[in-house]
Write a protein that holds these residues in place. Structure first.
Motif, PDB file in Angstrom:
ATOM      1  N   LEU A 178      37.285 -33.748  12.588  1.00  0.00           N
ATOM      2  CA  LEU A 178      37.962 -32.835  11.670  1.00  0.00           C
ATOM      3  C   LEU A 178      38.598 -31.736  12.511  1.00  0.00           C
ATOM      4  CD1 LEU A 178      38.672 -31.828   8.836  1.00  0.00           C
ATOM      5  CD2 LEU A 178      36.484 -30.588   8.821  1.00  0.00           C
ATOM      6  N   LEU A 179      39.921 -31.622  12.433  1.00  0.00           N
ATOM      7  CA  LEU A 179      40.678 -30.674  13.251  1.00  0.00           C
ATOM      8  C   LEU A 179      41.399 -29.670  12.374  1.00  0.00           C
ATOM      9  CD1 LEU A 179      42.057 -29.753  15.953  1.00  0.00           C
ATOM     10  CD2 LEU A 179      43.827 -31.446  15.452  1.00  0.00           C
ATOM     11  N   GLY A 180      41.310 -28.399  12.756  1.00  0.00           N
ATOM     12  CA  GLY A 180      42.068 -27.343  12.100  1.00  0.00           C
ATOM     13  C   GLY A 180      42.986 -26.679  13.117  1.00  0.00           C
ATOM     14  N   ASN A 181      44.295 -26.737  12.895  1.00  0.00           N
ATOM     15  CA  ASN A 181      45.282 -26.170  13.815  1.00  0.00           C
ATOM     16  C   ASN A 181      45.823 -24.861  13.253  1.00  0.00           C
ATOM     17  OD1 ASN A 181      46.962 -26.891  16.347  1.00  0.00           O
ATOM     18  ND2 ASN A 181      48.525 -26.287  14.861  1.00  0.00           N
ATOM     19  N   ASP A 182      45.815 -23.802  14.072  1.00  0.00           N
ATOM     20  CA  ASP A 182      46.241 -22.463  13.642  1.00  0.00           C
ATOM     21  C   ASP A 182      45.541 -22.081  12.335  1.00  0.00           C
ATOM     22  OD1 ASP A 182      47.566 -20.034  13.724  1.00  0.00           O
ATOM     23  OD2 ASP A 182      49.418 -20.817  12.837  1.00  0.00           O
ATOM     24  N   VAL A 183      44.225 -22.065  12.390  1.00  0.00           N
ATOM     25  CA  VAL A 183      43.399 -21.872  11.197  1.00  0.00           C
ATOM     26  C   VAL A 183      43.717 -20.560  10.483  1.00  0.00           C
ATOM     27  CG1 VAL A 183      41.034 -21.615  10.383  1.00  0.00           C
ATOM     28  CG2 VAL A 183      41.558 -23.289  12.158  1.00  0.00           C
ATOM     29  N   LEU A 184      43.973 -19.503  11.235  1.00  0.00           N
ATOM     30  CA  LEU A 184      44.227 -18.185  10.644  1.00  0.00           C
ATOM     31  C   LEU A 184      45.692 -17.966  10.294  1.00  0.00           C
ATOM     32  CD1 LEU A 184      41.957 -16.017  12.981  1.00  0.00           C
ATOM     33  CD2 LEU A 184      41.379 -17.041  10.770  1.00  0.00           C
ATOM     34  N   SER A 185      46.543 -18.953  10.540  1.00  0.00           N
ATOM     35  CA  SER A 185      47.981 -18.840  10.291  1.00  0.00           C
ATOM     36  C   SER A 185      48.549 -17.583  10.955  1.00  0.00           C
ATOM     37  CB  SER A 185      48.264 -18.799   8.776  1.00  0.00           C
ATOM     38  OG  SER A 185      49.641 -18.836   8.525  1.00  0.00           O
ATOM     39  N   SER A 186      48.162 -17.374  12.209  1.00  0.00           N
ATOM     40  CA  SER A 186      48.520 -16.144  12.921  1.00  0.00           C
ATOM     41  C   SER A 186      49.592 -16.338  13.990  1.00  0.00           C
ATOM     42  CB  SER A 186      47.266 -15.555  13.576  1.00  0.00           C
ATOM     43  OG  SER A 186      46.615 -16.517  14.382  1.00  0.00           O
ATOM     44  N   ASN A 187      50.039 -17.573  14.190  1.00  0.00           N
ATOM     45  CA  ASN A 187      51.084 -17.824  15.186  1.00  0.00           C
ATOM     46  C   ASN A 187      52.449 -17.573  14.550  1.00  0.00           C
ATOM     47  OD1 ASN A 187      52.651 -18.601  17.314  1.00  0.00           O
ATOM     48  ND2 ASN A 187      51.813 -20.662  17.498  1.00  0.00           N
ATOM     49  N   ARG A 188      52.816 -16.307  14.490  1.00  0.00           N
ATOM     50  CA  ARG A 188      54.079 -15.889  13.883  1.00  0.00           C
ATOM     51  C   ARG A 188      54.809 -14.988  14.873  1.00  0.00           C
ATOM     52  NH1 ARG A 188      53.475 -15.649   7.560  1.00  0.00           N
ATOM     53  NH2 ARG A 188      51.668 -16.989   7.231  1.00  0.00           N
ATOM     54  N   SER A 189      55.817 -15.515  15.502  1.00  0.00           N
ATOM     55  CA  SER A 189      56.514 -14.783  16.564  1.00  0.00           C
ATOM     56  C   SER A 189      57.516 -13.789  15.981  1.00  0.00           C
ATOM     57  CB  SER A 189      57.221 -15.760  17.506  1.00  0.00           C
ATOM     58  OG  SER A 189      58.109 -16.591  16.786  1.00  0.00           O
ATOM     59  N   LYS A 190      57.701 -12.674  16.706  1.00  0.00           N
ATOM     60  CA  LYS A 190      58.636 -11.630  16.309  1.00  0.00           C
ATOM     61  C   LYS A 190      59.385 -11.155  17.548  1.00  0.00           C
ATOM     62  CE  LYS A 190      58.828  -6.937  14.369  1.00  0.00           C
ATOM     63  NZ  LYS A 190      58.016  -5.808  13.838  1.00  0.00           N
ATOM     64  N   TYR A 191      60.709 -11.115  17.439  1.00  0.00           N
ATOM     65  CA  TYR A 191      61.545 -10.687  18.554  1.00  0.00           C
ATOM     66  C   TYR A 191      62.483  -9.582  18.103  1.00  0.00           C
ATOM     67  CZ  TYR A 191      59.994 -15.014  20.773  1.00  0.00           C
ATOM     68  OH  TYR A 191      59.230 -16.005  21.304  1.00  0.00           O
ATOM     69  N   THR A 192      62.709  -8.628  18.995  1.00  0.00           N
ATOM     70  CA  THR A 192      63.642  -7.531  18.752  1.00  0.00           C
ATOM     71  C   THR A 192      64.678  -7.531  19.860  1.00  0.00           C
ATOM     72  OG1 THR A 192      61.899  -6.204  17.712  1.00  0.00           O
ATOM     73  CG2 THR A 192      63.906  -5.053  18.391  1.00  0.00           C
ATOM     74  N   SER A 193      65.955  -7.585  19.485  1.00  0.00           N
ATOM     75  CA  SER A 193      67.031  -7.581  20.466  1.00  0.00           C
ATOM     76  C   SER A 193      68.052  -6.515  20.102  1.00  0.00           C
ATOM     77  CB  SER A 193      67.708  -8.960  20.530  1.00  0.00           C
ATOM     78  OG  SER A 193      68.321  -9.281  19.291  1.00  0.00           O
ATOM     79  N   PHE A 194      68.866  -6.157  21.088  1.00  0.00           N
ATOM     80  CA  PHE A 194      69.907  -5.152  20.891  1.00  0.00           C
ATOM     81  C   PHE A 194      71.238  -5.752  21.329  1.00  0.00           C
ATOM     82  CE2 PHE A 194      65.974  -2.874  21.273  1.00  0.00           C
ATOM     83  CZ  PHE A 194      66.076  -1.832  20.359  1.00  0.00           C
ATOM     84  N   ASN A 195      72.091  -6.055  20.347  1.00  0.00           N
ATOM     85  CA  ASN A 195      73.426  -6.579  20.599  1.00  0.00           C
ATOM     86  C   ASN A 195      74.449  -5.731  19.865  1.00  0.00           C
ATOM     87  OD1 ASN A 195      72.309  -8.669  22.059  1.00  0.00           O
ATOM     88  ND2 ASN A 195      72.337 -10.108  20.365  1.00  0.00           N
ATOM     89  N   ASN A 196      75.579  -5.468  20.498  1.00  0.00           N
ATOM     90  CA  ASN A 196      76.637  -4.656  19.894  1.00  0.00           C
ATOM     91  C   ASN A 196      76.099  -3.290  19.451  1.00  0.00           C
ATOM     92  OD1 ASN A 196      78.653  -7.043  19.628  1.00  0.00           O
ATOM     93  ND2 ASN A 196      76.869  -7.743  18.458  1.00  0.00           N
ATOM     94  N   ASN A 197      75.114  -2.757  20.216  1.00  0.00           N
ATOM     95  CA  ASN A 197      74.466  -1.476  19.901  1.00  0.00           C
ATOM     96  C   ASN A 197      73.752  -1.501  18.555  1.00  0.00           C
ATOM     97  OD1 ASN A 197      75.282  -0.114  22.283  1.00  0.00           O
ATOM     98  ND2 ASN A 197      77.331   0.198  21.397  1.00  0.00           N
TER      99      ASN A 197
END
Length: 218
Positions: A178-197
């Motif tokens: 019995l396998l549980g992958n990402d059990v806590l549903s916590s793999n949520r990526s967030k990125y912040t970028s700066f383009n055109n100011n």
């Protein structure tokens, strides 16, 4: 590579780049392993002609276009340590720590000229034998990627927990898992970028949490 546009709304579309070029990565690595348990590693990496999604804004129409392009070079210097614990016959624990310093220079004017920062990564993979016959086994795998930098972007913290229980029956001819992958549903990526100011935030969730039951008979 697909050059056709995909419109998300009247002011935002994405498209591929048929002229995209491959990046090149040069790596130098020095490692030392002691007693087959403790691994020490120092590495240096240089990425030239790196590519990623790049946002451009037409100030006259306020239409934003997202397109893959080659526009940065990255230097990374890091240290990695990995150690394996073996406690009697019931626990094996593999633990890894990685720390690196990254510097990325942009080749275009619409982004911030560079991004400098530290990145770190921690993981622990534990296999626990719950009985003396080694027919009932539990696996706990957890990794953590704290806040850092990714090329020219600021990267938010992510983590993931995986659990597995394995049972052997009929003289180990029958295996139940019995396998549980990402059990806590916590793999949520967030990125912040700066383009055109303009500051842009991306929050990605690919819904990789799942549970799986498998039965194997030999």
């Amino acid at each position: 590579f697909n050059p056709f546009r995909w419109y998300i709304n009247p002011f935002y579309y994405s498209e591929g780049n048929p002229y995209l070029q491959p990046p090149f990565t040069d790596n130098i690595e020095l490692s030392y392993t002691r007693n087959q348990r403790w691994e020490n590693k120092i590495y240096l990496s240089y990425i030239s002609n790196g590519f990623s999604q790049l946002s451009t804004l037409n100030t006259s129409t306020n239409v934003q276009a997202v397109k893959y392009d080659n526009y940065f070079n990255t230097k990374i210097f890091g240290l990695s340590e990995s150690y394996t614990f073996n406690i009697s016959n019931w626990l094996e624990s593999v633990n890894t720590v990685d720390l690196n310093y990254s510097k990325t220079n942009s080749q275009v004017t619409i982004t911030n000229p560079n991004r400098i920062g530290f990145n770190s990564f921690f993981s622990t993979n534990n296999t626990i034998t719950l009985n003396k016959y080694k027919t009932f086994i539990l696996n706990i795998n957890f990794w953590l990627n704290p806040k850092g930098v990714s090329d020219l972007d600021i990267m938010g913290a992510t983590n993931q927990l995986n659990l597995a229980i394995k049972v052997f029956l009929l003289n180990k001819k029958l295996q139940l898992t019995l396998l549980g992958n990402d059990v806590l549903s916590s793999n949520r990526s967030k990125y912040t970028s700066f383009n055109n100011n303009i500051m842009q935030e991306y929050k990605n969730y690919y819904d990789i949490r799942y549970f799986r039951l498998s039965i194997v008979y030999k």
